[in-house]
Motif scaffolding. Structure first.
Motif, mmCIF file in Angstrom:
data_model
loop_
_atom_site.group_PDB
_atom_site.id
_atom_site.type_symbol
_atom_site.label_atom_id
_atom_site.label_comp_id
_atom_site.label_asym_id
_atom_site.label_seq_id
_atom_site.Cartn_x
_atom_site.Cartn_y
_atom_site.Cartn_z
ATOM 1 N N PHE A 42 -54.673 44.209 65.913
ATOM 2 C CA PHE A 42 -53.790 44.265 64.738
ATOM 3 C C PHE A 42 -52.496 43.477 64.964
ATOM 4 O O PHE A 42 -52.074 42.689 64.115
ATOM 5 C CB PHE A 42 -53.474 45.733 64.417
ATOM 6 C CG PHE A 42 -52.573 45.904 63.230
ATOM 7 C CD1 PHE A 42 -53.065 45.744 61.937
ATOM 8 C CD2 PHE A 42 -51.230 46.214 63.387
ATOM 9 C CE1 PHE A 42 -52.232 45.891 60.835
ATOM 10 C CE2 PHE A 42 -50.391 46.360 62.292
ATOM 11 C CZ PHE A 42 -50.899 46.197 61.009
ATOM 12 N N PRO A 60 -62.470 55.749 59.244
ATOM 13 C CA PRO A 60 -62.478 55.769 57.789
ATOM 14 C C PRO A 60 -63.751 56.361 57.183
ATOM 15 O O PRO A 60 -63.725 56.873 56.070
ATOM 16 C CB PRO A 60 -62.337 54.294 57.418
ATOM 17 C CG PRO A 60 -61.620 53.690 58.577
ATOM 18 C CD PRO A 60 -62.149 54.432 59.773
ATOM 19 N N ASP A 61 -64.860 56.331 57.937
ATOM 20 C CA ASP A 61 -66.104 56.845 57.361
ATOM 21 C C ASP A 61 -65.983 58.301 56.930
ATOM 22 O O ASP A 61 -66.631 58.746 55.994
ATOM 23 C CB ASP A 61 -67.259 56.728 58.373
ATOM 24 C CG ASP A 61 -67.556 55.269 58.702
ATOM 25 O OD1 ASP A 61 -66.922 54.398 58.078
ATOM 26 O OD2 ASP A 61 -68.404 55.020 59.571
ATOM 27 N N ARG A 115 -52.990 39.778 65.081
ATOM 28 C CA ARG A 115 -53.221 39.232 63.735
ATOM 29 C C ARG A 115 -51.930 39.217 62.906
ATOM 30 O O ARG A 115 -51.564 38.205 62.335
ATOM 31 C CB ARG A 115 -54.288 40.089 63.039
ATOM 32 C CG ARG A 115 -54.616 39.686 61.628
ATOM 33 C CD ARG A 115 -55.596 38.553 61.573
ATOM 34 N NE ARG A 115 -55.740 38.083 60.209
ATOM 35 C CZ ARG A 115 -55.220 36.941 59.771
ATOM 36 N NH1 ARG A 115 -54.580 36.147 60.584
ATOM 37 N NH2 ARG A 115 -55.384 36.576 58.521
ATOM 38 N N GLU A 116 -51.263 40.349 62.837
ATOM 39 C CA GLU A 116 -50.157 40.479 61.876
ATOM 40 C C GLU A 116 -48.810 40.003 62.405
ATOM 41 O O GLU A 116 -47.969 39.567 61.644
ATOM 42 C CB GLU A 116 -50.021 41.936 61.399
ATOM 43 C CG GLU A 116 -51.268 42.494 60.733
ATOM 44 C CD GLU A 116 -51.641 41.770 59.439
ATOM 45 O OE1 GLU A 116 -50.977 40.787 59.070
ATOM 46 O OE2 GLU A 116 -52.622 42.200 58.813
ATOM 47 N N LEU A 167 -53.029 53.388 60.271
ATOM 48 C CA LEU A 167 -51.594 53.188 60.071
ATOM 49 C C LEU A 167 -51.154 53.697 58.703
ATOM 50 O O LEU A 167 -50.113 54.349 58.587
ATOM 51 C CB LEU A 167 -51.232 51.702 60.229
ATOM 52 C CG LEU A 167 -51.291 51.181 61.668
ATOM 53 C CD1 LEU A 167 -51.102 49.668 61.698
ATOM 54 C CD2 LEU A 167 -50.204 51.853 62.515
ATOM 55 N N GLY A 221 -69.921 57.597 49.138
ATOM 56 C CA GLY A 221 -68.940 56.547 49.417
ATOM 57 C C GLY A 221 -67.702 56.640 48.536
ATOM 58 O O GLY A 221 -66.968 55.668 48.388
ATOM 59 N N TRP A 280 -63.287 42.624 62.188
ATOM 60 C CA TRP A 280 -62.940 43.148 60.859
ATOM 61 C C TRP A 280 -62.967 44.668 60.851
ATOM 62 O O TRP A 280 -62.139 45.308 60.205
ATOM 63 C CB TRP A 280 -63.912 42.587 59.796
ATOM 64 C CG TRP A 280 -63.799 41.107 59.621
ATOM 65 C CD1 TRP A 280 -62.684 40.336 59.786
ATOM 66 C CD2 TRP A 280 -64.849 40.201 59.273
ATOM 67 N NE1 TRP A 280 -62.975 39.017 59.562
ATOM 68 C CE2 TRP A 280 -64.288 38.900 59.241
ATOM 69 C CE3 TRP A 280 -66.208 40.346 58.981
ATOM 70 C CZ2 TRP A 280 -65.043 37.765 58.927
ATOM 71 C CZ3 TRP A 280 -66.951 39.220 58.662
ATOM 72 C CH2 TRP A 280 -66.373 37.943 58.639
ATOM 73 N N VAL A 281 -63.914 45.248 61.585
ATOM 74 C CA VAL A 281 -63.970 46.712 61.661
ATOM 75 C C VAL A 281 -62.738 47.246 62.392
ATOM 76 O O VAL A 281 -62.103 48.206 61.956
ATOM 77 C CB VAL A 281 -65.277 47.187 62.351
ATOM 78 C CG1 VAL A 281 -65.231 48.694 62.605
ATOM 79 C CG2 VAL A 281 -66.491 46.830 61.497
ATOM 80 N N LEU A 330 -59.790 45.855 62.639
ATOM 81 C CA LEU A 330 -58.594 45.685 61.804
ATOM 82 C C LEU A 330 -58.594 46.685 60.643
ATOM 83 O O LEU A 330 -57.555 47.236 60.275
ATOM 84 C CB LEU A 330 -58.503 44.244 61.284
ATOM 85 C CG LEU A 330 -58.218 43.198 62.374
ATOM 86 C CD1 LEU A 330 -58.382 41.781 61.814
ATOM 87 C CD2 LEU A 330 -56.799 43.373 62.930
ATOM 88 N N TYR A 331 -59.772 46.929 60.088
ATOM 89 C CA TYR A 331 -59.904 47.911 58.996
ATOM 90 C C TYR A 331 -59.478 49.293 59.484
ATOM 91 O O TYR A 331 -58.689 49.990 58.845
ATOM 92 C CB TYR A 331 -61.361 47.916 58.534
ATOM 93 C CG TYR A 331 -61.750 48.999 57.552
ATOM 94 C CD1 TYR A 331 -61.043 49.194 56.367
ATOM 95 C CD2 TYR A 331 -62.864 49.812 57.786
ATOM 96 C CE1 TYR A 331 -61.433 50.168 55.455
ATOM 97 C CE2 TYR A 331 -63.257 50.789 56.882
ATOM 98 C CZ TYR A 331 -62.532 50.960 55.723
ATOM 99 O OH TYR A 331 -62.920 51.927 54.819
ATOM 100 N N THR A 383 -67.453 40.358 62.823
ATOM 101 C CA THR A 383 -67.664 41.643 62.154
ATOM 102 C C THR A 383 -66.956 42.760 62.921
ATOM 103 O O THR A 383 -66.317 43.629 62.326
ATOM 104 C CB THR A 383 -69.175 41.961 62.062
ATOM 105 O OG1 THR A 383 -69.797 40.868 61.405
ATOM 106 C CG2 THR A 383 -69.432 43.240 61.300
ATOM 107 N N ARG A 411 -55.677 49.404 60.133
ATOM 108 C CA ARG A 411 -54.895 49.509 58.884
ATOM 109 C C ARG A 411 -55.030 50.894 58.285
ATOM 110 O O ARG A 411 -54.062 51.472 57.775
ATOM 111 C CB ARG A 411 -55.361 48.445 57.884
ATOM 112 C CG ARG A 411 -54.984 47.038 58.308
ATOM 113 C CD ARG A 411 -55.472 45.980 57.319
ATOM 114 N NE ARG A 411 -55.063 44.665 57.802
ATOM 115 C CZ ARG A 411 -55.911 43.661 58.044
ATOM 116 N NH1 ARG A 411 -57.212 43.796 57.802
ATOM 117 N NH2 ARG A 411 -55.464 42.510 58.499
ATOM 118 N N ASP A 412 -56.256 51.420 58.320
ATOM 119 C CA ASP A 412 -56.462 52.726 57.721
ATOM 120 C C ASP A 412 -55.708 53.817 58.478
ATOM 121 O O ASP A 412 -55.082 54.684 57.882
ATOM 122 C CB ASP A 412 -57.953 53.058 57.662
ATOM 123 C CG ASP A 412 -58.151 54.352 56.908
ATOM 124 O OD1 ASP A 412 -57.908 54.345 55.685
ATOM 125 O OD2 ASP A 412 -58.464 55.369 57.545
#
Lengths: 90, 187
Positions: free
Chosen positions: B136, B87-88, B139-140, B171, B95, B161-162, B164-165, B158, B168-169
């Motif tokens: 993922f 995602p970066d 979790r889901e 997907l 940003g 969370w990265v 999963l982020y 942390t 999701r991104d």
């Protein structure tokens, strides 16, 4: 003075909020950003729809149609039965 | 009540195997996971409660075995940060989004009614890196808490969370490209 939230940070926090409760002050800052930013609001809707469809399709996703013969091989079946019988009797 | 172990393999073996295979995509690994599940279940069979179905109980044990497998087989399952496709790269230096996420314009109910959409979703999930897919789906779909996944996969909160982020991104971008963009007029 708290650092301004940019879209990159907001997108991460929106994902994180699905996994852990965020502090109220952070939720308030996110809410404010979302009011002003259509792009992040669209990202949020996308990940919410994603979560919803993945959960809704859980049963279908648990079967892989790429493998027509999703059955244990006779060898594995025999091995497991044997192990269960020997360990179950113990 | 103790479950009747004699019929386990006949009654549940194939279903557990199909579940495992949808997660690990390797028949011999999936067979090993089914074996571990049954043997694990044997150890804790006193905990089986009649009010839950035997299949549900065994599947619950299998879900744990799947996460154990990922921890064992992927040394350093923790997320690496040098991926270019993360995602970066979607944001400029300040940003801000380089390209806006689109309005998909369909409800989950609409989407779930289409078999082709489920196929597209499955393909996008399969294309995730192993660690992101494991985290993922745990979790889901499997309903593990973040805390449980961290313990099972031996990663920090942390890091989870990265993962999963990023999952999701990826997907949402994969679905945009492979489903929603193909539906739009003129596509």
């Amino acid at each position: 003075m708290t650092e301004m939230l940019n879209c990159q940070k907001v997108s991460f926090l929106l994902s994180q909020s699905l996994d852990t409760p965020l502090p109220w002050i952070m939720r308030a800052r996110l809410g404010l950003h979302l009011l002003m930013c259509r792009r992040c609001a669209a990202f949020r809707r996308q990940i919410l729809v994603l979560t919803s469809v993945v959960r809704g399709a859980a049963a279908a996703l648990a079967v892989d149609p790429g493998h027509d013969t999703a059955a244990l091989s006779p060898a594995a079946r025999a091995r497991i039965k044997e192990l269960l019988a020997s360990q179950g009797a113990a | 009540m103790k479950p009747k172990t004699d019929a386990w393999v006949e009654n549940h073996g194939d279903a557990l195997f199909a579940y495992a295979l949808s997660r690990v995509s390797d028949r011999s690994v999936a067979e090993d996971l089914v074996q571990e599940t049954f043997l694990g279940a044997l150890q804790v069979r006193d905990s089986f409660e009649e009010r839950s179905s035997e299949r549900t109980w065994l599947t619950g044990i299998l879900k744990h075995k799947i996460l154990d497998y990922y921890r064992r087989s992927h040394r350093g399952i923790a997320e690496k940060t040098e991926h270019t496709d993360d995602p970066d790269t979607l944001f400029d230096k300040a940003g801000r989004w380089r390209n806006s996420p689109e309005n998909w314009g369909e409800t989950p109910e609409d989407l779930l009614g289409r078999r082709e959409f489920i196929d597209a979703l499955r393909a996008c999930i399969r294309a995730l890196p192993d660690n992101q897919r494991a985290a993922f789906l745990a979790r889901e779909i499997d309903g593990f808490s973040g805390e449980d996944i961290c313990k099972k996969l031996a990663v920090t909160a942390t890091n989870l969370w990265v993962m999963l982020y990023r999952a999701r991104d990826r997907l949402r971008r994969c679905l945009t490209e492979n489903w929603f963009a193909k539906l739009s007029p003129g596509a």
